[in-house]
Motif scaffolding. Structure first.
Motif, PDB file in Angstrom:
ATOM      1  N   GLY A 195      17.127  18.209   6.061  1.00 16.26           N
ATOM      2  CA  GLY A 195      15.980  17.530   5.488  1.00 16.26           C
ATOM      3  C   GLY A 195      15.630  16.268   6.240  1.00 16.26           C
ATOM      4  O   GLY A 195      15.659  16.222   7.465  1.00 16.26           O
ATOM      5  N   THR A 196      15.338  15.212   5.492  1.00 19.47           N
ATOM      6  CA  THR A 196      14.941  13.953   6.112  1.00 19.47           C
ATOM      7  C   THR A 196      15.276  12.797   5.170  1.00 19.47           C
ATOM      8  O   THR A 196      15.323  12.972   3.950  1.00 19.47           O
ATOM      9  N   SER A 197      15.529  11.637   5.744  1.00 17.67           N
ATOM     10  CA  SER A 197      15.543  10.443   4.909  1.00 17.67           C
ATOM     11  C   SER A 197      14.090  10.176   4.521  1.00 17.67           C
ATOM     12  O   SER A 197      13.163  10.449   5.287  1.00 17.67           O
ATOM     13  N   THR A 198      13.880   9.677   3.325  1.00 17.55           N
ATOM     14  CA  THR A 198      12.508   9.562   2.819  1.00 17.55           C
ATOM     15  C   THR A 198      11.851   8.232   3.149  1.00 17.55           C
ATOM     16  O   THR A 198      10.625   8.118   3.094  1.00 17.55           O
ATOM     17  N   ASP A 219      14.449  14.240  -2.782  1.00 22.36           N
ATOM     18  CA  ASP A 219      13.129  14.642  -2.297  1.00 22.36           C
ATOM     19  C   ASP A 219      13.147  14.964  -0.810  1.00 22.36           C
ATOM     20  O   ASP A 219      12.253  15.646  -0.311  1.00 22.36           O
ATOM     21  N   GLY A 220      14.159  14.459  -0.120  1.00 23.64           N
ATOM     22  CA  GLY A 220      14.295  14.731   1.308  1.00 23.64           C
ATOM     23  C   GLY A 220      15.250  15.868   1.611  1.00 23.64           C
ATOM     24  O   GLY A 220      15.716  16.001   2.751  1.00 23.64           O
ATOM     25  N   GLY A 221      15.565  16.686   0.617  1.00 21.19           N
ATOM     26  CA  GLY A 221      16.451  17.824   0.841  1.00 21.19           C
ATOM     27  C   GLY A 221      17.900  17.382   0.887  1.00 21.19           C
ATOM     28  O   GLY A 221      18.420  16.767  -0.035  1.00 21.19           O
ATOM     29  N   GLY A 222      18.588  17.711   1.985  1.00 22.92           N
ATOM     30  CA  GLY A 222      19.995  17.347   2.115  1.00 22.92           C
ATOM     31  C   GLY A 222      20.878  18.220   1.255  1.00 22.92           C
ATOM     32  O   GLY A 222      20.706  19.437   1.204  1.00 22.92           O
ATOM     33  N   TRP A 223      21.837  17.628   0.581  1.00 24.07           N
ATOM     34  CA  TRP A 223      22.881  18.348  -0.137  1.00 24.07           C
ATOM     35  C   TRP A 223      22.271  19.375  -1.105  1.00 24.07           C
ATOM     36  O   TRP A 223      21.575  19.023  -2.058  1.00 24.07           O
ATOM     37  N   ALA A 252       5.415   8.078  11.756  1.00 26.40           N
ATOM     38  CA  ALA A 252       4.554   9.177  11.351  1.00 26.40           C
ATOM     39  C   ALA A 252       4.040   8.946   9.935  1.00 26.40           C
ATOM     40  O   ALA A 252       4.803   8.575   9.038  1.00 26.40           O
ATOM     41  N   ASP A 253       2.764   9.155   9.743  1.00 22.82           N
ATOM     42  CA  ASP A 253       2.142   9.018   8.428  1.00 22.82           C
ATOM     43  C   ASP A 253       2.267  10.354   7.695  1.00 22.82           C
ATOM     44  O   ASP A 253       1.500  11.281   7.927  1.00 22.82           O
ATOM     45  N   ILE A 254       3.265  10.465   6.841  1.00 17.31           N
ATOM     46  CA  ILE A 254       3.524  11.704   6.114  1.00 17.31           C
ATOM     47  C   ILE A 254       2.809  11.650   4.764  1.00 17.31           C
ATOM     48  O   ILE A 254       3.059  10.732   3.968  1.00 17.31           O
ATOM     49  N   PRO A 255       1.904  12.587   4.481  1.00 20.20           N
ATOM     50  CA  PRO A 255       1.201  12.569   3.194  1.00 20.20           C
ATOM     51  C   PRO A 255       2.167  12.605   2.003  1.00 20.20           C
ATOM     52  O   PRO A 255       3.218  13.247   2.060  1.00 20.20           O
ATOM     53  N   ASP A 256       1.805  11.923   0.949  1.00 19.21           N
ATOM     54  CA  ASP A 256       2.673  11.813  -0.229  1.00 19.21           C
ATOM     55  C   ASP A 256       2.966  13.157  -0.875  1.00 19.21           C
ATOM     56  O   ASP A 256       4.020  13.332  -1.500  1.00 19.21           O
ATOM     57  N   ASP A 257       2.045  14.100  -0.757  1.00 22.33           N
ATOM     58  CA  ASP A 257       2.238  15.375  -1.446  1.00 22.33           C
ATOM     59  C   ASP A 257       2.962  16.416  -0.592  1.00 22.33           C
ATOM     60  O   ASP A 257       3.104  17.558  -1.010  1.00 22.33           O
ATOM     61  N   LEU A 286       9.900  -2.823  11.232  1.00 22.46           N
ATOM     62  CA  LEU A 286       8.988  -1.811  10.731  1.00 22.46           C
ATOM     63  C   LEU A 286       9.654  -1.087   9.563  1.00 22.46           C
ATOM     64  O   LEU A 286      10.867  -0.880   9.554  1.00 22.46           O
ATOM     65  N   GLU A 287       8.838  -0.715   8.577  1.00 18.25           N
ATOM     66  CA  GLU A 287       9.302   0.135   7.492  1.00 18.25           C
ATOM     67  C   GLU A 287       8.326   1.285   7.359  1.00 18.25           C
ATOM     68  O   GLU A 287       7.119   1.117   7.533  1.00 18.25           O
ATOM     69  N   GLY A 288       8.838   2.488   7.085  1.00 16.64           N
ATOM     70  CA  GLY A 288       7.942   3.628   6.996  1.00 16.64           C
ATOM     71  C   GLY A 288       8.615   4.858   6.443  1.00 16.64           C
ATOM     72  O   GLY A 288       9.769   4.829   6.001  1.00 16.64           O
ATOM     73  N   LYS A 289       7.878   5.979   6.513  1.00 15.52           N
ATOM     74  CA  LYS A 289       8.377   7.250   5.962  1.00 15.52           C
ATOM     75  C   LYS A 289       9.094   8.095   7.002  1.00 15.52           C
ATOM     76  O   LYS A 289       9.889   8.971   6.653  1.00 15.52           O
ATOM     77  N   HIS A 290       8.755   7.893   8.275  1.00 16.07           N
ATOM     78  CA  HIS A 290       9.377   8.702   9.330  1.00 16.07           C
ATOM     79  C   HIS A 290       9.356   7.891  10.621  1.00 16.07           C
ATOM     80  O   HIS A 290       8.444   7.987  11.429  1.00 16.07           O
TER      81      HIS A 290
END
Length: 778
Positions: A195-198, A219-223, A252-257, A286-290
């Motif tokens: 998955g991904t860190s959110t 929400d980022g998958g993982g376990w 990267a600008d990842i859409p919320d949905d 910097l802080e962000g989604k990806h």
């Protein structure tokens, strides 16, 4: 007074390893790390396993005993990944600083993914088949090398050599670059196995240093692809030895949905969105989604560039402090040598003689794999995140640990530790007790991962570990609180409502709960709680309620009391009332009441015949099968039933057979998932000639050792014996049967020992031959 070097002080304090006195007794000429091959089990391949579970799912990278950090190559993000690495893959997408080991569910961790590159900047790993280009690289398998605490490989796309090593809370990477005007080290902060860190944060602190964090939520998958409820933050403090004169970020600008789990983050739309993210060069934080980070520099042929990273699950200050305490002033070679020394000291808890070179490698690699988890969760200053998600400070009485694969490890892994590392058992129990306390749940989790109540698998395995430890004298925790939480756990998850557990998984649930209720009965009896002992003993008889006397076997029941439909192949039909097993395999799991089970099944002779059929139909490759399926845990006690049926030569035969067929010195050398040390612990004990058949009592079954001599070093803080030694005279691949035995020089005619016989110190001598002695041990 104990004399100990500064560098070993960290080991003793934070690894919960040996007492100071025992550390000094390790012989300098004994180097068990020479027999560790971290590639054993390093495959998730479903094709090689012939079943959906794949093989060992271990990782080959560098770590220290029970260390927080594992610096390992990663070959896969999505898919059935486990540890993030699988030997059959031909490319590497980076080197992460946290990994899981041997898990069967969809994996997690794989955080802070670092990749050295040259030329054009890519922001995604891309696809292994090159259908989508990225920063991943092919690697030369012939150059891949691993030892305890060290890993190296050559990335052929970039002509870069990569080496890794670790301290308990930190990792180090060394890159040897070619001549190139645009060399680079890049870090994918979003990346996570499965998955991904959110969300992520990064800040450039000075000309050499960055720090930040990566938040990982379900929400980022993982376990379990999010079903494991993993919710943690990894903090880092990272220092390059080359100045950050030309660095940048991507965001990267990842859409919320958008779904951001196992399969979605490697989909074409997601990869396209990340690859099109802008490069940002005019910021220091910097802080962000990806997010990703890179630093570029020219290199000459043979230039070495190092990256040191401190990791914490507490906060950024913790990561920085871990870094400064453990790795800041050390060279790569010093870190590597100290990691190797830590492994030699830890692996020296057991010393063997005899056997082939491959058998020695299998043995010490197995021991190595039992010493990865439960890993340290505490920073060097004693702080840790508790079950309430708040920061707590250790009182110094225990080290907070994490990754408790309960359904697996109660069978062999923790019984092994009761002998060689009782402090570790104490730490784990304290960790589970404080988690139940701090979370407000006041019951034990069956599969704990970074404080998550993941609910993975079934049963109440912590009750087995608790009862087994208490009866063996490991009592360095709040016993009354531990007992109350055990009672709470049984009432919350158990057979109370109907006297059995209905479908789904009726057989597995009922038998597992019955066993751990019996464990509570043993604990209650030892604590003088007679009424509770009687009540829980009766609950331990619940296995009777799912035995169909007409069909003469265990059968799943519905909530209304009716039986689930039976068919001709019902006993060998996987998932028929069972988890990851069939009724034939799970049905033998009544370790706490073998006489009662035998009575239900039609008596001793019938049971011996049925067990013999069970083993005789097992395929010789020992891969996943319908009979003695050693690739998974439900059958791990079954070979020892023969001892209790007064035919111990069959126990000797089948444990030796399993040691030979189910384990090997190769990547495919573990026939099933390693399961956080359980598969390896079974081998360690069986190959040593002793293994429990029912944790929660003190009986240890005697079987046929693989080696001519096995010496267990005992912890003087828990046991008054110094060593316990098993000697197998005239042992060989043919001489697998015990002819006679001596215990401390006296004739011994039992096929089992009491735990006190072991930890009091002494010697068990076994005289071996090529034919069964049907008069010994009966």
């Amino acid at each position: 007074m104990c004399k100990i070097t500064t560098k070993l002080l960290v080991a003793c304090t934070f690894l919960g390893m040996m007492s100071c006195s025992s550390v000094n007794k390790v012989n300098a000429d004994f180097t068990p790390t020479d027999y560790v091959n971290p590639f054993i089990g390093a495959s998730t391949s479903v094709g090689a396993a012939g079943v959906y579970h794949g093989l060992g799912k271990t990782f080959p990278g560098a770590t220290t005993p029970y260390g927080m950090v594992q610096v390992s190559p990663n070959t896969i993000t999505g898919g059935d990944n486990g540890s993030g690495y699988s030997d059959e893959h031909k490319t590497i997408e980076g080197f992460a600083f946290t990994q899981m080991s041997g898990v069967g569910w969809f994996g997690d961790l794989g955080n802070f993914l670092v990749m050295p590159t040259t030329g054009e900047l890519h922001k995604i790993a891309g696809k292994e088949d090159n259908s989508i280009q990225g920063y991943r690289s092919a690697y030369d398998k012939a150059t891949e090398f691993a030892k305890a605490g060290y890993y190296s490989v050559e990335l052929t796309d970039y002509n870069i050599k990569v080496e890794s090593s670790a301290t308990p809370h930190c990792g180090i990477l060394r890159f040897t670059f070619p001549s190139n005007e645009q060399s680079r080290i890049q870090v994918d902060l979003a990346r996570r196995v499965g998955g991904t860190s959110t969300s992520q944060y990064i800040k450039v602190i000075d000309d050499y240093t960055i720090q930040g964090w990566m938040k990982c939520t379900p929400d980022g998958g993982g376990w379990g692809n999010g079903e494991g409820k993993a919710d943690y933050t990894v903090y880092f403090y990272a220092q390059f030895n080359k100045p950050l004169n030309n660095y940048g970020f991507w965001s990267a600008d990842i859409p919320d949905d958008w779904v951001r789990k196992r399969d979605e983050v490697v989909s074409v739309p997601y990869l396209t969105r990340v690859s099109e993210s802008p490069v940002i060069r005019d910021k220091k934080e910097l802080e962000g989604k990806h997010l990703g980070f890179f630093t570029e520099f020219p290199t000459k042929e043979g230039d070495d560039v190092e990256l040191k990273v401190g990791i914490s699950f507490v906060d950024m200050e913790g990561a920085a402090n871990n870094f400064k305490q453990e790795i800041a002033s050390k060279s790569f070679e010093q870190v590597r040598q100290e990691a190797n020394a830590l492994w030699n000291r830890e692996l020296s808890r057991i010393r063997i003689s005899g056997g082939t070179e491959d058998e020695k490698i299998v043995f010490y690699t197995s021991l190595y794999h039992t010493m990865i988890d439960p890993r340290i969760y505490t920073d060097v200053d004693g702080r840790y995140v508790g079950g309430d998600k708040k920061v707590h400070e250790s009182d110094g009485k225990f080290i907070k640990r994490t990754i408790f694969s309960g359904w697996d490890v109660f069978r062999s892994q923790f019984p092994l530790q009761t002998i060689i590392n009782p402090r570790l058992v104490s730490d784990e129990l304290n960790s589970l007790i404080t988690m139940a306390d701090q979370s407000g749940r006041e019951y034990y989790e069956r599969w704990e991962f970074l404080n998550s109540y993941s609910g993975c698998m079934l049963g109440n395995p912590a009750l087995s570990v608790l009862a087994d430890a208490y009866l063996k004298g490991i009592r360095t925790y709040d016993v009354e609180k531990a007992y109350q939480y055990a009672v709470n756990t049984s009432h919350k998850f158990g057979n109370d409502m109907l006297g059995y557990s209905p479908e789904p998984l009726s057989i597995s649930h009922t038998l597992e709960y019955a066993y751990t209720d019996w464990c509570v009965a043993q604990l209650a009896k030892a604590l003088g709680k007679e009424d509770d002992a009687k009540s829980f003993y009766e609950k331990g008889q619940a296995y009777h309620n799912v035995f169909d006397k007409e069909k003469e076997w265990f059968r799943p029941r519905n909530a209304d009391g009716t039986w689930v439909a039976w068919s001709e192949d019902a006993r060998i039909k996987e998932w028929y009332g069972c988890i990851e097993a069939n009724a034939y395999q799970q049905g033998w799991f009544v370790p706490h009441d073998v006489p009662g089970m035998v009575g239900l099944m039609g008596g001793r002779d019938k049971v011996i015949a049925d067990l013999t059929n069970f083993f005789n139909k097992t395929p010789s490759n020992m891969l996943w099968n319908e009979y003695f399926n050693h690739a998974n845990e439900p059958v791990h006690f079954v070979p020892f039933l023969f001892n209790q049926l007064d035919v111990p030569w069959y126990t000797q035969k089948w444990t030796r057979y399993t040691c030979e067929k189910a384990y090997a010195n190769k990547v495919e050398g573990i026939v099933g998932n390693e399961d956080v040390g359980q598969m390896s612990a079974w081998y360690i004990l069986a190959a040593s000639g002793i293994h429990p058949s029912c944790p929660g009592n003190t009986r240890m079954e005697i079987t046929s050792p693989v080696f001519s001599k096995i010496e267990f070093r005992l912890d003087p803080n828990y046991y008054y014996g110094k060593t316990f030694t098993v000697i197998a005279h005239n042992n060989s691949a043919n001489n697998i049967y015990i002819q006679k035995a001596l215990l401390n020089g006296k004739e011994y005619n039992k096929c089992y020992l009491d735990f006190t016989d072991i930890v009091s110190g002494g010697t068990l001598e076994l005289y071996m031959g090529d034919q069964p002695n049907m008069n010994w041990g009966v």
